[in-house]
Design a protein around this motif. Structure first.
Motif, mmCIF file in Angstrom:
data_model
loop_
_atom_site.group_PDB
_atom_site.id
_atom_site.type_symbol
_atom_site.label_atom_id
_atom_site.label_comp_id
_atom_site.label_asym_id
_atom_site.label_seq_id
_atom_site.Cartn_x
_atom_site.Cartn_y
_atom_site.Cartn_z
ATOM 1 N N ASN A 41 45.786 34.379 21.431
ATOM 2 C CA ASN A 41 46.788 35.449 21.504
ATOM 3 C C ASN A 41 48.044 35.123 20.716
ATOM 4 O OD1 ASN A 41 45.220 37.034 23.364
ATOM 5 N ND2 ASN A 41 45.794 35.561 24.944
ATOM 6 N N GLY A 151 35.487 42.479 32.603
ATOM 7 C CA GLY A 151 36.893 42.354 32.974
ATOM 8 C C GLY A 151 37.667 41.559 31.946
ATOM 9 N N SER A 152 38.885 41.245 32.306
ATOM 10 C CA SER A 152 39.787 40.523 31.422
ATOM 11 C C SER A 152 39.279 39.118 31.126
ATOM 12 C CB SER A 152 41.169 40.439 32.079
ATOM 13 O OG SER A 152 41.998 39.521 31.422
ATOM 14 N N ASP A 154 41.126 36.620 31.042
ATOM 15 C CA ASP A 154 41.849 35.740 31.960
ATOM 16 C C ASP A 154 41.200 35.650 33.330
ATOM 17 O OD1 ASP A 154 43.788 35.013 30.110
ATOM 18 O OD2 ASP A 154 45.076 36.708 30.591
ATOM 19 N N ASP A 155 40.243 36.538 33.606
ATOM 20 C CA ASP A 155 39.532 36.510 34.884
ATOM 21 C C ASP A 155 38.181 35.803 34.782
ATOM 22 O OD1 ASP A 155 41.595 37.904 36.109
ATOM 23 O OD2 ASP A 155 40.693 39.864 35.704
ATOM 24 N N PHE A 187 37.836 44.048 21.836
ATOM 25 C CA PHE A 187 39.008 43.802 22.677
ATOM 26 C C PHE A 187 40.298 44.338 22.069
ATOM 27 C CE2 PHE A 187 37.755 39.724 20.635
ATOM 28 C CZ PHE A 187 38.782 39.593 19.714
ATOM 29 N N PRO A 192 41.416 45.838 29.181
ATOM 30 C CA PRO A 192 40.939 44.534 29.651
ATOM 31 C C PRO A 192 39.939 44.623 30.800
ATOM 32 C CG PRO A 192 43.281 44.429 29.213
ATOM 33 C CD PRO A 192 42.889 45.871 29.054
ATOM 34 N N GLU A 193 40.165 45.529 31.748
ATOM 35 C CA GLU A 193 39.283 45.590 32.918
ATOM 36 C C GLU A 193 37.887 46.126 32.577
ATOM 37 O OE1 GLU A 193 41.743 49.419 32.880
ATOM 38 O OE2 GLU A 193 42.086 47.271 32.526
ATOM 39 N N LEU A 195 36.267 45.237 29.570
ATOM 40 C CA LEU A 195 35.648 44.371 28.573
ATOM 41 C C LEU A 195 34.321 43.803 29.085
ATOM 42 C CD1 LEU A 195 38.783 42.375 27.350
ATOM 43 C CD2 LEU A 195 37.527 44.123 26.070
#
Length: 206
Positions: A41, A151-152, A154-155, A187, A192-193, A195
Motif C-alpha cells: 500500500n 473479504g479484506s 487485512d482479515d 482490488f 474490500p469486503e 474481494l
C-alpha cells in the motif's frame, strides 16, 4: 475466429471454496514475474510492477491469437509473499517486512520468443517504469494447501493461522516455498469486503 480459453475456469489450481481447505498438486506453471519489497500500500514499486506486467500480458495474448490462432483470457494478478518471521502475515501483519513477487500466469504454448516480442512491443511507446524487470519463469509448487478467502486482505490473518497452525500440522505436513495469493477480484475496483482471493501454501511431509 479461435475460441477464447479461460484457464482459471478449467484448471484445478484455480478452484477454491470459502471455508474449505484442501490439498492439491499444482503442476509447473509459467508466469510473467516482477519482484519487490515492502508494504504494497505504500511502495510505488508495487503499483509499477502491475503497470509493467499487464501490458506485456496483453501483448502476449494478442500475439498468441494473431500468430498461433490461440486466444485466451488474460489471467488474474497473483503474488508470492515471504518474510523472515511468518507472524508478519498472521498475528503482527507487518507489511513493511514483506518480500513479494507479482505474477500473471502465461499459457504453456506462449514461448520465450513470443514473450520477448511482447516485452519489446510494450516498450515501444511510453514504456512502463519497471518493464526491464519483467521476466518469464516456471514455478514448480507441487503439493499445496489452498482455500478461498472472501473479504479484506487485512482479515486474512485468522484464515492463514488456521492453515499454518491447524490444517498443515494435522495432516503431517510442513510449509515449504512461498505463500501464494491469487486475486480473483480487481482490488482497485472491488470493495474490500467483497474481494475473492485464493490463499495457497506449498507443503511437504513433516
Amino acid at each position: 475466429m479461435p475460441d477464447k480459453v479461460d484457464l482459471k475456469r478449467t484448471l484445478d489450481a484455480y478452484a477454491a471454496k470459502r471455508g474449505e481447505v484442501r490439498l492439491l498438486d499444482v503442476p509447473p506453471t509459467r508466469y510473467l514475474m516482477v519482484d519487490g519489497h515492502g508494504d504494497p500500500n505504500a511502495s510505488p514499486a508495487f503499483a509499477q510492477a502491475i503497470e509493467a506486467l499487464y501490458p506485456v500480458a496483453y501483448k502476449a495474448k494478442f500475439a498468441s491469437k494473431k500468430e498461433l490462432g490461440r486466444d485466451y483470457v488474460v489471467m488474474p494478478l497473483e503474488g508470492l509473499w515471504t518474510a523472515d518471521d511468518p507472524a508478519s502475515f498472521t498475528t503482527r501483519r507487518d507489511k513493511s517486512a514483506w518480500d513479494w513477487t507479482l505474477m500473471v500466469m502465461t499459457p504453456d504454448w506462449v514461448d520465450d520468443a513470443l514473450v520477448e516480442s511482447a516485452i519489446a512491443a510494450a516498450g515501444a511507446k511510453d514504456a512502463p517504469a519497471r518493464l526491464d524487470d519483467v521476466r518469464l519463469e516456471t514455478l514448480a509448487e507441487g503439493r499445496c494447501v489452498q482455500t478461498l478467502h472472501v473479504g479484506s486482505f487485512d482479515d486474512e490473518g485468522p484464515v492463514l493461522a488456521r492453515i499454518h497452525d491447524e490444517f498443515i500440522p494435522a495432516n503431517g505436513l510442513r510449509m515449504t516455498g512461498r505463500h501464494h495469493e491469487i486475486y480473483l477480484s480487481d482490488f482497485r475496483k472491488v470493495a474490500p469486503e467483497r474481494l475473492r482471493t485464493i490463499l495457497r501454501q506449498p507443503v511437504e511431509p513433516a
